[in-house]
Design a protein around this motif. Structure first.
Motif, PDB file in Angstrom:
ATOM      1  N   GLY A 289      -1.942  -0.324   6.299  1.00 14.75           N
ATOM      2  CA  GLY A 289      -1.056  -0.086   5.169  1.00 14.75           C
ATOM      3  C   GLY A 289      -0.833  -1.305   4.304  1.00 14.75           C
ATOM      4  O   GLY A 289      -0.565  -1.182   3.102  1.00 14.75           O
ATOM      5  N   ASN A 290      -0.944  -2.515   4.881  1.00 15.68           N
ATOM      6  CA  ASN A 290      -0.741  -3.739   4.097  1.00 15.68           C
ATOM      7  C   ASN A 290      -1.802  -3.927   3.020  1.00 15.68           C
ATOM      8  O   ASN A 290      -1.467  -3.928   1.822  1.00 15.68           O
ATOM      9  CB  ASN A 290      -0.713  -4.947   5.034  1.00 15.68           C
ATOM     10  N   PRO A 291      -3.092  -4.106   3.399  1.00 16.48           N
ATOM     11  CA  PRO A 291      -4.092  -4.293   2.331  1.00 16.48           C
ATOM     12  C   PRO A 291      -4.280  -3.044   1.479  1.00 16.48           C
ATOM     13  O   PRO A 291      -4.578  -3.146   0.290  1.00 16.48           O
ATOM     14  CB  PRO A 291      -5.371  -4.654   3.099  1.00 16.48           C
ATOM     15  N   LEU A 292      -4.091  -1.858   2.099  1.00 20.53           N
ATOM     16  CA  LEU A 292      -4.246  -0.623   1.325  1.00 20.53           C
ATOM     17  C   LEU A 292      -3.177  -0.521   0.248  1.00 20.53           C
ATOM     18  O   LEU A 292      -3.468  -0.188  -0.911  1.00 20.53           O
ATOM     19  CB  LEU A 292      -4.186   0.586   2.252  1.00 20.53           C
ATOM     20  N   ALA A 293      -1.929  -0.811   0.610  1.00 19.20           N
ATOM     21  CA  ALA A 293      -0.851  -0.780  -0.387  1.00 19.20           C
ATOM     22  C   ALA A 293      -1.104  -1.789  -1.492  1.00 19.20           C
ATOM     23  O   ALA A 293      -0.892  -1.503  -2.680  1.00 19.20           O
ATOM     24  CB  ALA A 293       0.491  -1.061   0.283  1.00 19.20           C
ATOM     25  N   GLY A 294      -1.571  -2.995  -1.107  1.00 19.38           N
ATOM     26  CA  GLY A 294      -1.877  -4.003  -2.113  1.00 19.38           C
ATOM     27  C   GLY A 294      -2.993  -3.568  -3.041  1.00 19.38           C
ATOM     28  O   GLY A 294      -2.889  -3.697  -4.274  1.00 19.38           O
TER      29      GLY A 294
ATOM     30  N   VAL B  74       3.178   3.101  -6.297  1.00 19.42           N
ATOM     31  CA  VAL B  74       2.733   2.853  -4.916  1.00 19.42           C
ATOM     32  C   VAL B  74       3.899   2.378  -4.047  1.00 19.42           C
ATOM     33  O   VAL B  74       4.045   2.798  -2.894  1.00 19.42           O
ATOM     34  CB  VAL B  74       1.564   1.852  -4.901  1.00 19.42           C
ATOM     35  N   THR B  75       4.750   1.503  -4.605  1.00 18.31           N
ATOM     36  CA  THR B  75       5.921   1.050  -3.847  1.00 18.31           C
ATOM     37  C   THR B  75       6.831   2.216  -3.510  1.00 18.31           C
ATOM     38  O   THR B  75       7.304   2.349  -2.367  1.00 18.31           O
ATOM     39  CB  THR B  75       6.710   0.008  -4.659  1.00 18.31           C
ATOM     40  N   ALA B  76       7.097   3.078  -4.480  1.00 16.92           N
ATOM     41  CA  ALA B  76       7.963   4.233  -4.250  1.00 16.92           C
ATOM     42  C   ALA B  76       7.377   5.163  -3.195  1.00 16.92           C
ATOM     43  O   ALA B  76       8.092   5.660  -2.315  1.00 16.92           O
ATOM     44  CB  ALA B  76       8.183   4.985  -5.562  1.00 16.92           C
TER      45      ALA B  76
ATOM     46  N   LEU C 157       5.527  -1.297   6.277  1.00 13.01           N
ATOM     47  CA  LEU C 157       4.764  -2.518   5.982  1.00 13.01           C
ATOM     48  C   LEU C 157       4.160  -2.465   4.587  1.00 13.01           C
ATOM     49  O   LEU C 157       4.114  -3.475   3.878  1.00 13.01           O
ATOM     50  CB  LEU C 157       3.669  -2.721   7.022  1.00 13.01           C
ATOM     51  N   GLY C 158       3.700  -1.283   4.185  1.00 10.18           N
ATOM     52  CA  GLY C 158       3.127  -1.161   2.846  1.00 10.18           C
ATOM     53  C   GLY C 158       4.142  -1.444   1.758  1.00 10.18           C
ATOM     54  O   GLY C 158       3.845  -2.134   0.775  1.00 10.18           O
ATOM     55  N   SER C 159       5.363  -0.933   1.921  1.00  6.61           N
ATOM     56  CA  SER C 159       6.391  -1.186   0.906  1.00  6.61           C
ATOM     57  C   SER C 159       6.819  -2.647   0.910  1.00  6.61           C
ATOM     58  O   SER C 159       7.157  -3.207  -0.143  1.00  6.61           O
ATOM     59  CB  SER C 159       7.601  -0.281   1.135  1.00  6.61           C
TER      60      SER C 159
END
Length: 441
Positions: free
Chosen positions: A298-303, A314-316, A349-351
């Motif tokens: 989720g970390n690199p994917l969210a970024g 994406v943050t929401a 983690l993504g947020s």
């Protein structure tokens, strides 16, 4: 970007030796050797910071038994420890005057020594004191690492860079989980795991030689000279409030709400699995290692997604996903708790990645570390309030798990605030997003 190799001069085939151990990062963008080096340098120390943070949650039941802590006081104890991160803002204020590199070195040395000292705690007071002080420096290290990546990576890759940092950092939790599987076999039990946290001391001399200052801070230092360090300590904070009050208020409110909801859910998860579902330390370690591998994607994917489709949506989306998965995790049972745990970590983690990016992007170089410190301060207030609220609500519900469910809705409010009230920063240079304020004559 300041001072790095032009894109056309970069070797698309180059990967640092450590990259082969990070398949969860996926296909990376085109980066310079300096950018790869900086990512590796700040990630390795951040990994052990996360190791220390997660140890407390994993070993909570063991620490509770050995140090004689009442069940109803666990949330308050966790809140006191996490409150140490409130002091990190003082370190980040200094980083806007004396540089990112120098303060990073101080934070790594301090949190490492304090983690080792925790192993010798004879009582709860010693334990809390060491861990509170450790949080001052570990929280500051995490924020400064994000600032370094934000200042050194190109606009179109900032999200991925911060996400990659977050993913590698999260491996510290995986290391803690693996070692936790042997906690009942190790001499000293949980105390031995805290001694492992001293490992960064062995690399400190190498790290000090290898870590450069960011080009953006060096440019600011050249422009302002001795004036930069001679200004009063609170000058960056005052300037921040005057120049960007709405941005700062929106960011602080969002991270406070997320801290209120997510921190208790993450903190109590291992104990919940042990007490409510009868999981053994070995099974929890397996879930953290196997399930955690998928969660940290989720970390690199969210970024990457936020670089491509925008920070705001994406943050929401990741914030809402983490909240809904938390509700499902604490309200259900059986085999479904494992995938729900993965989704809870994945979303949370993504947020964190995209909100960390916002914290660095929305403000100019002269105030960037301070703004990251204020973001962490607000998030820590939410974390402390959330953990303390669990102890208070325990008196009403008679269950920590029901108390956590009652707090989970705060993250959904944060998702709504981000979607409606945040600006878009993806693909824009830092100077375009937040130019340096004009200096008075």
């Amino acid at each position: 970007m300041h001072g790095s190799e032009p894109a056309e001069a970069r070797d698309p085939r180059y990967r640092p030796p450590w990259f082969r151990f990070t398949p969860f990062l996926g296909r990376p963008p085109l980066l310079s050797r300096r950018q790869w080096s900086l990512l590796g340098l700040v990630s390795v120390v951040s990994l052990f910071e996360q190791y220390d943070v997660y140890l407390f949650s994993l070993n909570l039941a063991h620490i509770q038994r050995e140090l004689g802590i009442d069940e109803g006081q666990l949330g308050l104890l966790g809140g006191l420890v996490r409150a140490g991160a409130l002091g990190a803002v003082l370190v980040t204020l200094a980083a806007d005057r004396f540089g990112r590199r120098r303060l990073l070195l101080v934070t790594v040395l301090a949190y490492t020594v304090l983690t080792g000292a925790t192993a010798f705690a004879p009582n709860a007071t010693w334990f809390v004191a060491c861990q509170m002080l450790a949080r001052v420096f570990s929280a500051a290290e995490t924020m400064l690492a994000v600032v370094v990546i934000a200042e050194e990576f190109d606009a179109e890759h900032r999200g991925w860079g911060i996400g990659a940092l977050g993913a590698i950092t999260a491996c510290g939790a995986g290391l803690a989980a693996v070692l936790f599987g042997f906690v009942d076999l190790l001499p000293g039990g949980w105390r031995s795991l805290y001694l492992v946290g001293l490992v960064p001391l062995l690399t400190l001399a190498w790290w000090r030689r290898s870590m450069p200052e960011t080009d953006r801070f060096l440019a600011l230092e050249r422009e302002r000279g001795a004036e930069l360090r001679a200004t009063p300590a609170l000058t960056p904070f005052v300037a921040l409030l005057r120049a960007y009050p709405r941005r700062l208020a929106a960011l602080a409110t969002a991270v406070w709400l997320i801290g209120l909801a997510a921190a208790p859910a993450m903190f109590f998860a291992p104990k919940y699995l042990q007490d409510a579902h009868g999981w053994s330390p070995g099974w929890i370690a397996t879930l953290n290692f196997v399930g955690g591998f998928f969660a940290v994607i989720g970390n690199p994917l969210a970024g990457w997604l936020s670089d491509r489709f925008g920070r705001r949506p994406v943050t929401a989306a990741f914030t809402a996903l983490g909240a809904l998965a938390t509700i499902g995790f604490y309200a259900s049972g059986g085999l479904v708790v494992a995938p729900l745990w993965v989704l809870m970590i994945f979303g949370t983690l993504g947020s964190e990645v995209t909100l960390s990016a916002y914290g660095a992007e929305l403000f100019p170089t002269s105030q960037r570390s301070t703004a990251s410190g204020v973001r962490s301060f607000a998030n820590t207030l939410g974390i402390v309030a959330g953990l303390a609220a669990v102890s208070v609500l325990f008196g009403f519900f008679g269950s920590n798990w029901t108390a956590i469910l009652a707090l989970s809705g705060a993250a959904l409010l944060a998702a709504l605030l981000v979607r409606l009230g945040f600006p878009e920063t993806s693909g824009r240079t830092l100077e375009e997003i937040a130019p340096e304020p004009e200096r008075s004559p």
